[in-house]
Each structure stands twice: as structure tokens, then as C-alpha cells.
Design an enzyme around this catalytic site. Structure first.
Site, PDB file in Angstrom:
ATOM      1  N   LYS A 126       0.835  -1.195   0.000  1.00  0.00           N
ATOM      2  CA  LYS A 126       0.000   0.000   0.000  1.00  0.00           C
ATOM      3  C   LYS A 126       0.880   1.259   0.000  1.00  0.00           C
ATOM      4  O   LYS A 126       0.663   2.187  -0.773  1.00  0.00           O
ATOM      5  CB  LYS A 126      -0.876  -0.032   1.266  1.00  0.00           C
ATOM      6  N   LYS A 212      -3.824 -13.885 -11.269  1.00  0.00           N
ATOM      7  CA  LYS A 212      -4.408 -14.589 -10.117  1.00  0.00           C
ATOM      8  C   LYS A 212      -5.862 -14.138  -9.940  1.00  0.00           C
ATOM      9  O   LYS A 212      -6.138 -12.931  -9.960  1.00  0.00           O
ATOM     10  CB  LYS A 212      -3.597 -14.225  -8.871  1.00  0.00           C
ATOM     11  N   LYS A 215     -10.724 -11.037  -5.706  1.00  0.00           N
ATOM     12  CA  LYS A 215     -11.888 -10.164  -5.545  1.00  0.00           C
ATOM     13  C   LYS A 215     -11.574  -8.764  -6.041  1.00  0.00           C
ATOM     14  O   LYS A 215     -12.442  -8.048  -6.511  1.00  0.00           O
ATOM     15  CB  LYS A 215     -12.269 -10.044  -4.066  1.00  0.00           C
TER      16      LYS A 215
HETATM   17  P1  ADP Z   1      -8.742 -12.238  -2.740  1.00  0.00           P
HETATM   18  O1  ADP Z   1      -7.363 -12.212  -3.381  1.00  0.00           O
HETATM   19  O2  ADP Z   1      -9.788 -12.561  -3.741  1.00  0.00           O
HETATM   20  O3  ADP Z   1      -9.037 -10.994  -1.937  1.00  0.00           O
HETATM   21  P2  ADP Z   1      -8.244 -13.488  -0.216  1.00  0.00           P
HETATM   22  O4  ADP Z   1      -6.899 -12.857  -0.159  1.00  0.00           O
HETATM   23  O5  ADP Z   1      -9.316 -12.999   0.685  1.00  0.00           O
HETATM   24  O6  ADP Z   1      -8.765 -13.445  -1.725  1.00  0.00           O
HETATM   25  O7  ADP Z   1      -8.051 -15.051  -0.047  1.00  0.00           O
HETATM   26  C1  ADP Z   1      -8.786 -15.881   0.799  1.00  0.00           C
HETATM   27  C2  ADP Z   1      -8.218 -17.278   0.669  1.00  0.00           C
HETATM   28  O8  ADP Z   1      -8.398 -17.782  -0.669  1.00  0.00           O
HETATM   29  C3  ADP Z   1      -6.726 -17.345   0.946  1.00  0.00           C
HETATM   30  O9  ADP Z   1      -6.438 -18.525   1.685  1.00  0.00           O
HETATM   31  C4  ADP Z   1      -6.100 -17.423  -0.416  1.00  0.00           C
HETATM   32  O10 ADP Z   1      -4.878 -18.133  -0.426  1.00  0.00           O
HETATM   33  C5  ADP Z   1      -7.149 -18.141  -1.240  1.00  0.00           C
HETATM   34  N1  ADP Z   1      -7.109 -17.658  -2.619  1.00  0.00           N
HETATM   35  C6  ADP Z   1      -7.519 -16.433  -3.034  1.00  0.00           C
HETATM   36  N2  ADP Z   1      -7.354 -16.297  -4.370  1.00  0.00           N
HETATM   37  C7  ADP Z   1      -6.820 -17.457  -4.810  1.00  0.00           C
HETATM   38  C8  ADP Z   1      -6.420 -17.950  -6.107  1.00  0.00           C
HETATM   39  N3  ADP Z   1      -6.568 -17.202  -7.199  1.00  0.00           N
HETATM   40  N4  ADP Z   1      -5.919 -19.194  -6.182  1.00  0.00           N
HETATM   41  C9  ADP Z   1      -5.794 -19.963  -5.069  1.00  0.00           C
HETATM   42  N5  ADP Z   1      -6.159 -19.571  -3.832  1.00  0.00           N
HETATM   43  C10 ADP Z   1      -6.666 -18.334  -3.680  1.00  0.00           C
END
Ligand code: ADP
Ligand code: TRP
Length: 345
Positions: A126, A212, A215
Site C-alpha cells: 500500500k 491470479k 476479488k
Molecule cells: P482475494 O485475493 O480474492 O481478496 P483473499 O486474499 O481474501 O482473496 O483469499 C482468501 C483465501 O483464498 C486465501 O487462503 C487465499 O490463499 C485463497 N485464494 C484467493 N485467491 C486465490 C487464487 N486465485 N488461487 C488460489 N487460492 C486463492
């Protein structure tokens, strides 16, 4: 603490994992986190020793819309239940229903050098982007240490199933446990060092743009997307411009990267073969993926629809989970208060 010490034949760990309600959950969250969290929590041998929570305190570091936070929190609960989480076997709750976490975070912060906080990846990113990070983001990993260590049970390890991106946060949790023990209970460590459980075979799930799936990138396919919206997203997955009739390398294609998670070994082999043989276009692969997603989540989608009509039931599950979580965290906090020198009531 009451004597919940495991006998020699029963040294199963306590399982703890959280997921932020910061948006609609997607296929990356499912294959990277939810699916194994549910499988582990439903394991009969773990009965009552898995704590899965919806990390709304953490989400508050970024979400600025109370209505949205409430909606996402409810949605994550629905997702867990629809996907098969069994509330008779494990605890599902909302993080902010466990007020002890604030107190534990404070105790941990008071033994944490600020230099360590400044090395946190999310915080550093950030700042590197020139944005102002809030104090919540700076101290995020310490809250995470608290929400793991609050469920410490005597004589048991703490196991934390997470995606590979959580490695640093888990290291900070371990350092925090060690620092607290060293500072206040050097001869009789209170906290175990929590162990991450990172499933290697779950690669990063790509989003429709090949980055990747996240969200925050606008490239996600929601677990419960359906109909036209789902079709539109699947059809928009980027691919190269190899003509339909030419052979293609499945390992280089984002659609195949998603197919591999839904397909049986046999289906996967057949589709890979079709890619390599030529005459099989990316459009064909996307149609196959679309029907796999629809079929895979079909029963869960129906369960979710029914559950959404019974919000009282969902609230009851969360309330029971929170009660168990507060009870455990309360016992741990009594020891913490004693260790640091607060007067226990
Ligand atoms: P985002 O990147 O969508 O905000 P989070 O960081 O909240 O997702 O991730 C929540 C969980 O889901 C974590 O344990 C993360 O490792 C897993 N996760 C999120 N995106 C992926 C992805 N593209 N592939 C595999 N695991 C993921
Ligand atoms: N930081 C985690 C994530 O973004 C969510 C989380 C909060 C968590 N507390 C946790 C994960 C405790 C595991 C254990 O995905």
C-alpha cells in the site's frame, strides 16, 4: 484452564482458519481455501476442534460500506453451509463476535516492535503504491496472530490451513507467540507456535484475464455465479489466437487451468488429448468448463437457495459457533491476563 489435555492416543491439533468477507467468494477462494477447510472441519476425528471464522475485523481494514460488510459476511456463512460445512462437527462464527480478540491483540502489540509491522507485505504494498495505509492494515498480522492463538488448547498443536499467500502472516503469528512466551512465560510457554497447512497441489487459480483470480482484480468467477452472468465470464477467459484446427498446449491455457480442478482424471486426459490433436477450439473448452462448473456446484446452489430463505437458521449456527469460540478464547485470556499482570476478576 480446564483440563482438556489430550491423552497420548489423541494428539490431534486444533484447526483455525479465517476468510475475509471483503467480496463475493470465487473459484480461487474455493479451491485455495474453502474446500479443504470444510473437509478438515467435517473430519469426525476433529470434532469440536475446528474454528472457522468470517474475518470481518480484518475486512474492516478495506471495506467502507456497512451494508456491504453485512451482506458479504452473511454470504460467506451461506457459502460455507451450502458447500457442506457441518455445524454439528465444528464451529463457524463471525470474528467480531469474539471481543476477547481485541484484548489479545493489544497484549501482542505491546510486545511487537514497530519495525516488524512495517515489513508486512500488505502494508508495504500500500505504501509502495503511494497510498495512505490505516493503522488496521499496519497491525493486521497481529490481529491475525490473536485470532489464531485465542483458540489455543493445552497440549495441542495449532494448525492453520491457508493459501500460500498467507505464509508471511503465519510467520508473524509464530514470532508473536514466541515473543509473548519469552516475555511473560519463559519457563512455561503459554502458546504453541501455529503451523501453516499449505496444500501444495493447489496452484494459483487464474482469473478470466489470466492473472491470479482475486476479488480486487475484477477477474473473478463467483462460486455461485450462474446463468448468463456465468456464461459471459467463462466465455471471456483470455486465450491465444491459435486457429481452431491447430494443435494446442493445454498447459499454457487458462481455461484448461480451471478445467483441471473440476474434471475427473479421465476427463482431464481426454480434454488434454483433444487440445493436442487440433480441431478442438478454445470455445469448445469453455463450453466444457461451463457445464463442469454448473454441474459441480448444482446441489450446493440449491442448498444455498433454500438456506437463504431461512436466515434464522444461519444466525443460529453463527451464534452457537461464537459461543464456543468465546468460551475457548475466554479461558486463554484468563491465562494471558494473569501472565501480563492484569487483575483477573
Ligand atoms: P482475494 O485475493 O480474492 O481478496 P483473499 O486474499 O481474501 O482473496 O483469499 C482468501 C483465501 O483464498 C486465501 O487462503 C487465499 O490463499 C485463497 N485464494 C484467493 N485467491 C486465490 C487464487 N486465485 N488461487 C488460489 N487460492 C486463492
Ligand atoms: N489474512 C487471511 C486472508 O486474507 C484471513 C485471515 C484472518 C486468516 N485471520 C486468519 C486466515 C487466521 C487464517 C487464520 O486470507
Amino acid at each position: 484452564m480446564p483440563d482438556d489435555s489430550p491423552s497420548a492416543s489423541d494428539r490431534l491439533p486444533v484447526l483455525v482458519s479465517g476468510i475475509q468477507p471483503s467480496g463475493t467468494l470465487h473459484l480461487g477462494n474455493y479451491f485455495g481455501a474453502l474446500r479443504q477447510n470444510i473437509a478438515l472441519a467435517n473430519d469426525e476425528r476433529q470434532r469440536d476442534r475446528a474454528f472457522l471464522f468470517i474475518a470481518d475485523y480484518h475486512a474492516l481494514t478495506t471495506v467502507r460500506d456497512a451494508e456491504a460488510l453485512r451482506r458479504y459476511t452473511t454470504e460467506v456463512a451461506l457459502d460455507y453451509l451450502a458447500l457442506g460445512f457441518d455445524p454439528d462437527k465444528a464451529h463457524l462464527f463471525v470474528q467480531s463476535d469474539v471481543p476477547q480478540l481485541g484484548e489479545l491483540t493489544w497484549a501482542f502489540l505491546c510486545v511487537t516492535p514497530t519495525s516488524l509491522l512495517e515489513k508486512g507485505v500488505a502494508y508495504k504494498d500500500k505504501v509502495a503504491q503511494g497510498l495512505t495505509a490505516n493503522g488496521g492494515l499496519l497491525t493486521y498480522p497481529i490481529l491475525q496472530a490473536a485470532d489464531i492463538l485465542a483458540y489455543t488448547a493445552p497440549g495441542r498443536d495449532l494448525l492453520v490451513p491457508v493459501g500460500a499467500d498467507q505464509k508471511q502472516n503465519l510467520e508473524i503469528s509464530r514470532d508473536t507467540a514466541a515473543r509473548f512466551n519469552q516475555t511473560f512465560r519463559p519457563d512455561d510457554p503459554l502458546f504453541p507456535l501455529p503451523e501453516p497447512l499449505i496444500l501444495d497441489e493447489v496452484a494459483v487459480i487464474p482469473g478470466v484475464d489470466g492473472r491470479k483470480m482475486s476479488k480486487s482484480y475484477g477477474n473473478a468467477i463467483g462460486i455461485f455465479d450462474e446463468g448468463k452472468a456465468l456464461k459471459k465470464k467463462v466465455m471471456s477467459i483470455v486465450s491465444d489466437s491459435t486457429p481452431l484446427e491447430d494443435p494446442k498446449d493445454p498447459e499454457q491455457d487458462h481455461t484448461f487451468a480451471l478445467i483441471r480442478h473440476f474434471a475427473t482424471d479421465e476427463q482431464r486426459g481426454e480434454i488434454a488429448e483433444a487440445y493436442r490433436a487440433g480441431g478442438y477450439g478454445y470455445g469448445h473448452a469453455k463450453k466444457a468448463l461451463l457445464s463442469m462448473i454448473t454441474e459441480h456446484f448444482g446441489p450446493a446452489r440449491e442448498r444455498r437457495r433454500q438456506l437463504a430463505e431461512r436466515p434464522g437458521e444461519v444466525r443460529e449456527v453463527l451464534a452457537a459457533g461464537a459461543q464456543a469460540a468465546r468460551a475457548r478464547a475466554g479461558e486463554v485470556m484468563a491465562e494471558v491476563r494473569d501472565a501480563v499482570g492484569f487483575l483477573n476478576p
